[in-house]
Design a protein around this motif. Structure first.
Motif, PDB file in Angstrom:
ATOM      1  N   TYR A  18       0.859  -1.184   0.000  1.00 45.00           N
ATOM      2  CA  TYR A  18       0.000   0.000   0.000  1.00 45.00           C
ATOM      3  C   TYR A  18       0.897   1.235   0.000  1.00 45.00           C
ATOM      4  O   TYR A  18       1.834   1.324   0.792  1.00 45.00           O
ATOM      5  CB  TYR A  18      -0.902   0.016   1.236  1.00 45.00           C
ATOM      6  CG  TYR A  18      -1.935  -1.080   1.211  1.00 45.00           C
ATOM      7  CD1 TYR A  18      -3.132  -0.902   0.521  1.00 45.00           C
ATOM      8  CD2 TYR A  18      -1.728  -2.276   1.862  1.00 45.00           C
ATOM      9  CE1 TYR A  18      -4.079  -1.897   0.478  1.00 45.00           C
ATOM     10  CE2 TYR A  18      -2.672  -3.293   1.833  1.00 45.00           C
ATOM     11  CZ  TYR A  18      -3.848  -3.082   1.138  1.00 45.00           C
ATOM     12  OH  TYR A  18      -4.789  -4.068   1.099  1.00 45.00           O
ATOM     13  N   ARG A  35      -1.163  -1.327  -4.307  1.00 42.18           N
ATOM     14  CA  ARG A  35      -2.456  -0.709  -4.032  1.00 42.18           C
ATOM     15  C   ARG A  35      -2.181   0.759  -3.703  1.00 42.18           C
ATOM     16  O   ARG A  35      -1.737   1.078  -2.607  1.00 42.18           O
ATOM     17  CB  ARG A  35      -3.158  -1.365  -2.835  1.00 42.18           C
ATOM     18  CG  ARG A  35      -3.333  -2.840  -2.932  1.00 42.18           C
ATOM     19  CD  ARG A  35      -4.443  -3.214  -3.921  1.00 42.18           C
ATOM     20  NE  ARG A  35      -4.792  -4.613  -3.805  1.00 42.18           N
ATOM     21  CZ  ARG A  35      -4.202  -5.593  -4.466  1.00 42.18           C
ATOM     22  NH1 ARG A  35      -3.208  -5.339  -5.277  1.00 42.18           N
ATOM     23  NH2 ARG A  35      -4.608  -6.841  -4.317  1.00 42.18           N
ATOM     24  N   GLU A  37      -3.147   4.570  -2.973  1.00 42.64           N
ATOM     25  CA  GLU A  37      -4.229   5.327  -2.341  1.00 42.64           C
ATOM     26  C   GLU A  37      -3.963   6.809  -2.549  1.00 42.64           C
ATOM     27  O   GLU A  37      -2.826   7.243  -2.580  1.00 42.64           O
ATOM     28  CB  GLU A  37      -4.269   5.039  -0.831  1.00 42.64           C
ATOM     29  CG  GLU A  37      -4.390   3.577  -0.479  1.00 42.64           C
ATOM     30  CD  GLU A  37      -5.764   3.018  -0.779  1.00 42.64           C
ATOM     31  OE1 GLU A  37      -6.737   3.786  -0.740  1.00 42.64           O
ATOM     32  OE2 GLU A  37      -5.853   1.813  -1.050  1.00 42.64           O
ATOM     33  N   GLU A  41      -6.906   9.243   1.199  1.00 48.12           N
ATOM     34  CA  GLU A  41      -7.400   7.881   1.381  1.00 48.12           C
ATOM     35  C   GLU A  41      -6.307   6.933   1.852  1.00 48.12           C
ATOM     36  O   GLU A  41      -6.211   5.794   1.411  1.00 48.12           O
ATOM     37  CB  GLU A  41      -8.008   7.382   0.071  1.00 48.12           C
ATOM     38  CG  GLU A  41      -9.143   8.247  -0.414  1.00 48.12           C
ATOM     39  CD  GLU A  41      -9.561   7.907  -1.822  1.00 48.12           C
ATOM     40  OE1 GLU A  41      -8.794   7.218  -2.512  1.00 48.12           O
ATOM     41  OE2 GLU A  41     -10.641   8.327  -2.223  1.00 48.12           O
ATOM     42  N   THR A  42      -5.489   7.388   2.741  1.00 49.17           N
ATOM     43  CA  THR A  42      -4.366   6.564   3.200  1.00 49.17           C
ATOM     44  C   THR A  42      -4.695   5.791   4.474  1.00 49.17           C
ATOM     45  O   THR A  42      -3.796   5.419   5.227  1.00 49.17           O
ATOM     46  CB  THR A  42      -3.121   7.442   3.433  1.00 49.17           C
ATOM     47  OG1 THR A  42      -3.450   8.455   4.372  1.00 49.17           O
ATOM     48  CG2 THR A  42      -2.602   8.038   2.143  1.00 49.17           C
TER      49      THR A  42
END
Length: 95
Positions: A18, A35, A37, A41-42
Motif C-alpha cells: 500500500y 495498491r 491510495e 485515502e491513506t
C-alpha cells in the motif's frame, strides 16, 4: 528497498504493498501487488503503521523491550512483516 529484497522471494511475490499515488512506486512494484491510495485515502497505510506499532513493542521507546541496536529493530520489523503477510495469505488463499 533492501528490506523488501531480503524477504523470501516466494513471499515477496504474494506481498501487497500500500502506497501513496506517486508514479515511482509503479516502477518498483507490479500492478498486481501495488495498491495506491490518494492522499486523503491513506487509511490502510495508517492502519498498517498502527498495527506495526501495536504488535511490535520494540518500536515504542518507553517499552521494556526497546533496543538501541539498529539490527534488532531491522530484524524485528522483518519478522513482523513476514508473519503479517503469512496471516493475510492464510486468511485469503486466493491472493
Amino acid at each position: 528497498m533492501g528490506l523488501y529484497l531480503s524477504i523470501d522471494k516466494k513471499l515477496r511475490e504474494k506481498a501487497i504493498v500500500y502506497a501513496d499515488d506517486f508514479a515511482s512506486y509503479g516502477t518498483v512494484f507490479s500492478k498486481k501487488q501495488l495498491r495506491q491510495e490518494g492522499k486523503k485515502e491513506t487509511t490502510k497505510i495508517e492502519r498498517f503503521n498502527n498495527t506495526i506499532r501495536q504488535r511490535n513493542s520494540r518500536l515504542v521507546r518507553l517499552s521494556l523491550s526497546f533496543s538501541k541496536k539498529w539490527e534488532n529493530h531491522y530484524n524485528s520489523v522483518k519478522c513482523f512483516i513476514i508473519n503479517y503477510n503469512n496471516e493475510i495469505i492464510e486468511r485469503n488463499p486466493s491472493l
